[in-house]
Design an enzyme around this catalytic site. Structure first.
Site, PDB file in Angstrom:
ATOM      1  N   GLU A 250      10.697  -8.324  -2.100  1.00 45.30           N
ATOM      2  CA  GLU A 250       9.467  -8.448  -2.895  1.00 45.30           C
ATOM      3  C   GLU A 250       9.620  -7.742  -4.218  1.00 45.30           C
ATOM      4  O   GLU A 250      10.336  -6.746  -4.320  1.00 45.30           O
ATOM      5  CB  GLU A 250       8.290  -7.802  -2.141  1.00 45.30           C
ATOM      6  CG  GLU A 250       7.787  -8.663  -1.034  1.00 45.30           C
ATOM      7  CD  GLU A 250       6.632  -8.024  -0.273  1.00 45.30           C
ATOM      8  OE1 GLU A 250       5.960  -7.130  -0.815  1.00 45.30           O
ATOM      9  OE2 GLU A 250       6.427  -8.434   0.870  1.00 45.30           O
ATOM     10  N   LYS A 252       8.985  -5.125  -6.862  1.00 44.49           N
ATOM     11  CA  LYS A 252       8.440  -3.762  -6.810  1.00 44.49           C
ATOM     12  C   LYS A 252       7.706  -3.536  -8.127  1.00 44.49           C
ATOM     13  O   LYS A 252       8.318  -3.251  -9.158  1.00 44.49           O
ATOM     14  CB  LYS A 252       9.548  -2.729  -6.616  1.00 44.49           C
ATOM     15  CG  LYS A 252       8.996  -1.307  -6.463  1.00 44.49           C
ATOM     16  CD  LYS A 252      10.107  -0.306  -6.207  1.00 44.49           C
ATOM     17  CE  LYS A 252       9.577   1.060  -5.793  1.00 44.49           C
ATOM     18  NZ  LYS A 252       8.641   1.658  -6.726  1.00 44.49           N
ATOM     19  N   PHE A 343       0.115  -6.404  -1.225  1.00 42.23           N
ATOM     20  CA  PHE A 343       1.339  -6.555  -0.434  1.00 42.23           C
ATOM     21  C   PHE A 343       1.184  -6.253   1.053  1.00 42.23           C
ATOM     22  O   PHE A 343       2.119  -6.399   1.812  1.00 42.23           O
ATOM     23  CB  PHE A 343       2.500  -5.755  -1.040  1.00 42.23           C
ATOM     24  CG  PHE A 343       2.245  -4.274  -1.223  1.00 42.23           C
ATOM     25  CD1 PHE A 343       2.215  -3.427  -0.143  1.00 42.23           C
ATOM     26  CD2 PHE A 343       2.073  -3.746  -2.502  1.00 42.23           C
ATOM     27  CE1 PHE A 343       2.009  -2.074  -0.307  1.00 42.23           C
ATOM     28  CE2 PHE A 343       1.861  -2.383  -2.685  1.00 42.23           C
ATOM     29  CZ  PHE A 343       1.822  -1.552  -1.578  1.00 42.23           C
ATOM     30  N   ARG A 420       8.247   7.783   5.849  1.00 42.37           N
ATOM     31  CA  ARG A 420       9.263   7.165   5.000  1.00 42.37           C
ATOM     32  C   ARG A 420      10.349   6.694   5.951  1.00 42.37           C
ATOM     33  O   ARG A 420      10.952   7.505   6.640  1.00 42.37           O
ATOM     34  CB  ARG A 420       9.815   8.201   4.013  1.00 42.37           C
ATOM     35  CG  ARG A 420      10.663   7.611   2.907  1.00 42.37           C
ATOM     36  CD  ARG A 420      11.166   8.692   1.960  1.00 42.37           C
ATOM     37  NE  ARG A 420      10.144   9.216   1.077  1.00 42.37           N
ATOM     38  CZ  ARG A 420       9.663   8.583   0.004  1.00 42.37           C
ATOM     39  NH1 ARG A 420      10.104   7.381  -0.305  1.00 42.37           N
ATOM     40  NH2 ARG A 420       8.747   9.150  -0.741  1.00 42.37           N
TER      41      ARG A 420
HETATM   42  P1  ATP Z   1       8.314   5.286  -6.557  1.00 37.67           P
HETATM   43  O1  ATP Z   1       8.129   6.553  -7.332  1.00 37.67           O
HETATM   44  O2  ATP Z   1       9.703   4.708  -6.630  1.00 37.67           O
HETATM   45  O3  ATP Z   1       7.240   4.276  -6.801  1.00 37.67           O
HETATM   46  P2  ATP Z   1       7.073   6.245  -4.162  1.00 37.67           P
HETATM   47  O4  ATP Z   1       7.545   7.534  -3.556  1.00 37.67           O
HETATM   48  O5  ATP Z   1       5.785   6.223  -4.876  1.00 37.67           O
HETATM   49  O6  ATP Z   1       8.251   5.678  -5.038  1.00 37.67           O
HETATM   50  P3  ATP Z   1       8.088   4.555  -2.158  1.00 37.67           P
HETATM   51  O7  ATP Z   1       7.594   4.285  -0.793  1.00 37.67           O
HETATM   52  O8  ATP Z   1       9.351   5.290  -2.230  1.00 37.67           O
HETATM   53  O9  ATP Z   1       6.933   5.227  -2.999  1.00 37.67           O
HETATM   54  O10 ATP Z   1       8.244   3.186  -2.923  1.00 37.67           O
HETATM   55  C1  ATP Z   1       7.303   2.194  -2.695  1.00 37.67           C
HETATM   56  C2  ATP Z   1       6.246   2.208  -3.775  1.00 37.67           C
HETATM   57  O11 ATP Z   1       6.410   1.041  -4.546  1.00 37.67           O
HETATM   58  C3  ATP Z   1       4.894   2.097  -3.139  1.00 37.67           C
HETATM   59  O12 ATP Z   1       4.307   3.376  -2.983  1.00 37.67           O
HETATM   60  C4  ATP Z   1       4.112   1.205  -4.077  1.00 37.67           C
HETATM   61  O13 ATP Z   1       3.350   2.013  -4.949  1.00 37.67           O
HETATM   62  C5  ATP Z   1       5.158   0.504  -4.912  1.00 37.67           C
HETATM   63  N1  ATP Z   1       5.243  -0.953  -4.717  1.00 37.67           N
HETATM   64  C6  ATP Z   1       5.308  -1.861  -5.711  1.00 37.67           C
HETATM   65  N2  ATP Z   1       5.433  -3.096  -5.246  1.00 37.67           N
HETATM   66  C7  ATP Z   1       5.444  -3.004  -3.894  1.00 37.67           C
HETATM   67  C8  ATP Z   1       5.571  -3.941  -2.844  1.00 37.67           C
HETATM   68  N3  ATP Z   1       5.712  -5.256  -3.074  1.00 37.67           N
HETATM   69  N4  ATP Z   1       5.537  -3.468  -1.572  1.00 37.67           N
HETATM   70  C9  ATP Z   1       5.397  -2.155  -1.313  1.00 37.67           C
HETATM   71  N5  ATP Z   1       5.298  -1.226  -2.264  1.00 37.67           N
HETATM   72  C10 ATP Z   1       5.331  -1.629  -3.555  1.00 37.67           C
END
Ligand code: ATP
Length: 587
Positions: A250, A252, A343, A420
Site C-alpha cells: 500500500e 505509505k 487503510f 510493532r
Molecule cells: P513513520 O514515522 O515512518 O510514519 P511511525 O512510527 O509513525 O512511522 P509506523 O508503524 O512505523 O509508524 O509506520 C506506519 C505509519 O505510516 C502509520 O503510523 C501511519 O501513520 C502511516 N501510514 C501511511 N499510509 C499507511 C497505510 N497505507 N497503512 C498503514 N499506515 C500508513
C-alpha cells in the site's frame, strides 16, 4: 483508603531504580486498595486523573502553586520562592515549609485517597472567571489537611511532575501479580489495554471481575484503540519472505494518522498518540459523516495535506501546522485542505474487527466507504513479486508518498493493537550508505551552551527506544540544525521534564549537564550510522565495547509531538539501518 498509604508506596518507588522492585511495590499497593478505588489509584500513580485520551489536565501553573503554598504554610511568597530556588522541586519545598507548621497539623484529619482525587477533579473542572481563586482555595484546603510528606506529592501532582517514572507496562504487570497471582497474565491485560487505552478501566475490571472480566472487554466507539505499528526492512525480497510470499503493498502516505470513531450524530478523531484532535479537523469530520455507511464504526487512515491548486499531496510539515492552533483552524482549513486515505476498519456495528485477518477488514472497509474527492481508500497492490514492489515504490514516491507499507494477508493477519510487529513492514525510499532516512529520537539530556548559546542548551543528548527492556539508549549528541526560534522554544518544552538525576529508564555513558524524563521526540537526520564507544544503543551487539550512533546529527526542524517517547525509532531499527548500510556498501 488513607492517602498516606499511597504516599508511603510512592516514597519507596521513588527511591528505587530497579523495575522489578518497582513492580512488586506497586503490586503490594494495589492489593491494599479497594477494587472500587483502583482506577483512581492507577491514574493518580501516573500523575493523571483520567485516561490520556480524554485530554483532561489539572492545569495548575507554578505561580498559582507558590501562592497556595504561601497561604497554607503561612510564609511569605518570597520565602516559598527562595526555598524553591534551593530545592529545584516545589514538592520538596512544600514538604519543608509545611513541616514547620507544627501546631496546625495537630488538628488535621487524615486525608483519604478519595478526597485527594475529588479535590483534584474539582480543580480540573474549574474554568472561566474566578477559577484561579477557586483553584487556590481548593489546593489550600488539601494542603491544610496534608502531612508534609503528603504535601510533597500533592504539589508534584498539581504541577504535573509526579516523576515516579512508572510505565504502563509496569502497571499491567503489577495488576497481573496482584489480582491474578501470575505475572504472565499481563499479556491478556495488555490486549485489553491496547483495545481501550484506559489503564484505570483494566485495573477496576481485573480487581472486581478477575481475568474473566478483562477478557470480555471489547473495542468500543469512543475509546481509542492503541495503534498497530510496522517494522521496517530495506529489501523487497526479504519483505516477501517475512510475509510468507504474498503481501498487500500500500502507499505509505506522508501525513497524520487518524483514528475516527463514528456513532449516530457524532464523530471523534484521535491522533497517533490518542489525543482527541476532533476540533482541529472539522472538515474531516464532515467528510467521514458523508462517506461512511455504518452506524457505529472505528476506522483508521492517514490525513494528508493537498495543494488546492494542483490536487497534489503535500509533505507532512504542511498538515502538522494544523495541530495546536485551535483558533487558526478555520483559516488553515481554507488554505490547506486535507484528504483522508482510509487503510483499516477496526470495529463495525457491534463487531470487533481487530481479530479478523486483514483481507476481511479491507473488504469490509471497501464496502462501508463511499469514496469522494476527500475520502479515499489507500491504494493497494496484491503481489508476490519483488520487482512489482520496486516499481510500485517508485510510483508511490513520485505521487508524493514516503514509500510503501507491506501488509500480511495471511490467516493470522489480525490488527495487533499497540504492537510493532512483522505483520506490517514499511519500505521507504532511500536506505543508501548515507543516512537518507530521518530518525525520530527522544531527548533524554542536555549540555550547557557556550558563547552565543550561553545560558541555554548547547546540545541535546538523544536516545532510541529499546523495546525489549523498556529503556532509552543514547545514539547521539545533537547541536546542529536548531534555529534561534528552536533555541528559545526548546527550554520551554524541556523545562517541565527536567530531573535532578538520570531517569531510571535512560541508559547513558555520557554525563549530561541536565537530565530529562523521556518525553520530547525530535526528527533528526545524519550522515550515517556508525560504531561508537560512547553511545549505548545496541551496545556490544555489533562489536564488543561499542554501541551505534548517528554521525553528524542535525535537527530537521520537526518536533514529533504526535509521537510519545515509546514511538521513537527503536534500537532494533537503528541496528537494521546500520546493517542495510553495510549491505549497500558491499554490493
Ligand atoms: P513513520 O514515522 O515512518 O510514519 P511511525 O512510527 O509513525 O512511522 P509506523 O508503524 O512505523 O509508524 O509506520 C506506519 C505509519 O505510516 C502509520 O503510523 C501511519 O501513520 C502511516 N501510514 C501511511 N499510509 C499507511 C497505510 N497505507 N497503512 C498503514 N499506515 C500508513
Amino acid at each position: 483508603m488513607k492517602y498516606s498509604i499511597l504516599v508511603d508506596a510512592y516514597d519507596r518507588i521513588e527511591s528505587t531504580t530497579k523495575r522489578l522492585e518497582m513492580r512488586d511495590l506497586l503490586a503490594d499497593l494495589f492489593k491494599k486498595a479497594p477494587a472500587k478505588l483502583l482506577a483512581e489509584i492507577v491514574y493518580l500513580t501516573q500523575g493523571k486523573l483520567y485516561p490520556d485520551y480524554l485530554g483532561i489536565e489539572l492545569g495548575i501553573a507554578e505561580k498559582l502553586l507558590v501562592r497556595a503554598l504561601s497561604t497554607a504554610s503561612g510564609k511569605p511568597v518570597e520565602t516559598v520562592k527562595s526555598s524553591y530556588r534551593k530545592t529545584g522541586d516545589l514538592g520538596e519545598t512544600a514538604e519543608k515549609l509545611l513541616g514547620q507548621r507544627a501546631q496546625q497539623t495537630l488538628t488535621r484529619r487524615p486525608l483519604k485517597v478519595e478526597d485527594v482525587y475529588a479535590v483534584f477533579d474539582k480543580i480540573a473542572c474549574e474554568a472561566g472567571t474566578g477559577s484561579v481563586e477557586a483553584k487556590i482555595r481548593l489546593l489550600c484546603s488539601l494542603l491544610n489537611d496534608a502531612t508534609p510528606r503528603e504535601a510533597k506529592y500533592i504539589v508534584r501532582m498539581a504541577l504535573g511532575r509526579l516523576r515516579l517514572g512508572v510505565a504502563d507496562m509496569t502497571i499491567l504487570e503489577s495488576l497481573a501479580l496482584a489480582y491474578v497471582g501470575d505475572v504472565e497474565a499481563k499479556e491478556q491485560l495488555e490486549r485489553a489495554y491496547n483495545l481501550s487505552s484506559d489503564l484505570g478501566l483494566i485495573a477496576r475490571t481485573v480487581a472486581s471481575e478477575g481475568l474473566g472480566g478483562v477478557l470480555k472487554l471489547k473495542a468500543s466507539v469512543g475509546r481509542p484503540i492503541r495503534p498497530m505499528l510496522a517494522e521496517r526492512l530495506s529489501d523487497a525480497a526479504e519483505i516477501l519472505v517475512k510475509l510468507a510470499g504474498k503481501a498487500a503493498a500500500e502507499y505509505k502516505y506522508d501525513g497524520l494518522r487518524i483514528q475516527a470513531h463514528l456513532k449516530p450524530g457524532s464523530v471523534l478523531l484521535f491522533s497517533r498518540r490518542l489525543e482527541n484532535i476532533t476540533e482541529q479537523f472539522p472538515d474531516v469530520v464532515g467528510y467521514l459523516k458523508e462517506s461512511i455507511r455504518l452506524e457505529n464504526a472505528i476506522v483508521e487512515g492517514e490525513c494528508v495535506a493537498i495543494d488546492p491548486n494542483t490536487g497534489d499531496m503535500l509533505p507532512f510539515q504542511m498538515i502538522s501546522q494544523r495541530r495546536g492552533r485551535k483558533h487558526e483552524v478555520e483559516r488553515m482549513t481554507g488554505e490547506v485542505p486535507v484528504k483522508i486515505f482510509l487503510f483499516d476498519l477496526l470495529y463495525a456495528d457491534g463487531e470487533d474487527f481487530t481479530v479478523k485477518p486483514y483481507p476481511q477488514r479491507r473488504a469490509a472497509l471497501s464496502e462501508a466507504v463511499a469514496e469522494s474527492d476527500w475520502v479515499e481508500i489507500s491504494r493497494q497492490l496484491l503481489t508476490s513479486n519483488p520487482q512489482e514492489i520496486e516499481n510500485y515504490l517508485m510510483e508511490a514516491v513520485s505521487d508524493g508518498c514516503e514509500g510503501l507499507m507491506l501488509k500480511s494477508v495471511g490467516p493470522n493477519s489480525i490488527y495487533q493493537a499497540g504492537a510493532r510487529g512483522w505483520l506490517w513492514i514499511k519500505y521507504k525510499r532511500a536506505y543508501r550508505s548515507e543516512m537518507a532516512d530521518t530518525v525520530d529520537l527522544v531527548v533524554v539530556g542536555a549540555f550547557h551552551g557556550r558563547g552565543r548559546r550561553g545560558g541555554g542548551y548547547g546540545a541535546l543528548l538523544l536516545a532510541a527506544y529499546d523495546e525489549e527492556n523498556d529503556m532509552f539508549r543514547t545514539v547521539c549528541k545533537c547541536g546542529s540544525g536548531f534555529t534561534d526560534k528552536d533555541l528559545e522554544e526548546l527550554p520551554r518544552r524541556l523545562r517541565p521534564l527536567e530531573l535532578p538525576h538520570r531517569h531510571s529508564r535512560v541508559d547513558s555513558r555520557l554525563e549530561a549537564d541536565v537530565w530529562f524524563t523521556p518525553g520530547l521526540v525530535l526528527e533528526v537526520t545524519g550522515d550515517e550510522i556508525t560504531l561508537s564507544p560512547v553511545h549505548t544503543a545496541c551496545f556490544d551487539v555489533v562489536r564488543k565495547g561499542s554501541g551505534l550512533a548517528v554521525r553528524f546529527p542535525r535537527f530537521t526542524g520537526n518536533y514529533r509531538l504526535d509521537k510519545s517517547p515509546e514511538d521513537a525509532n527503536t534500537t532494533g531499527e537503528i541496528l537494521e539501518m546500520y546493517r542495510s548500510q553495510l549491505k549497500k556498501i558491499t554490493t
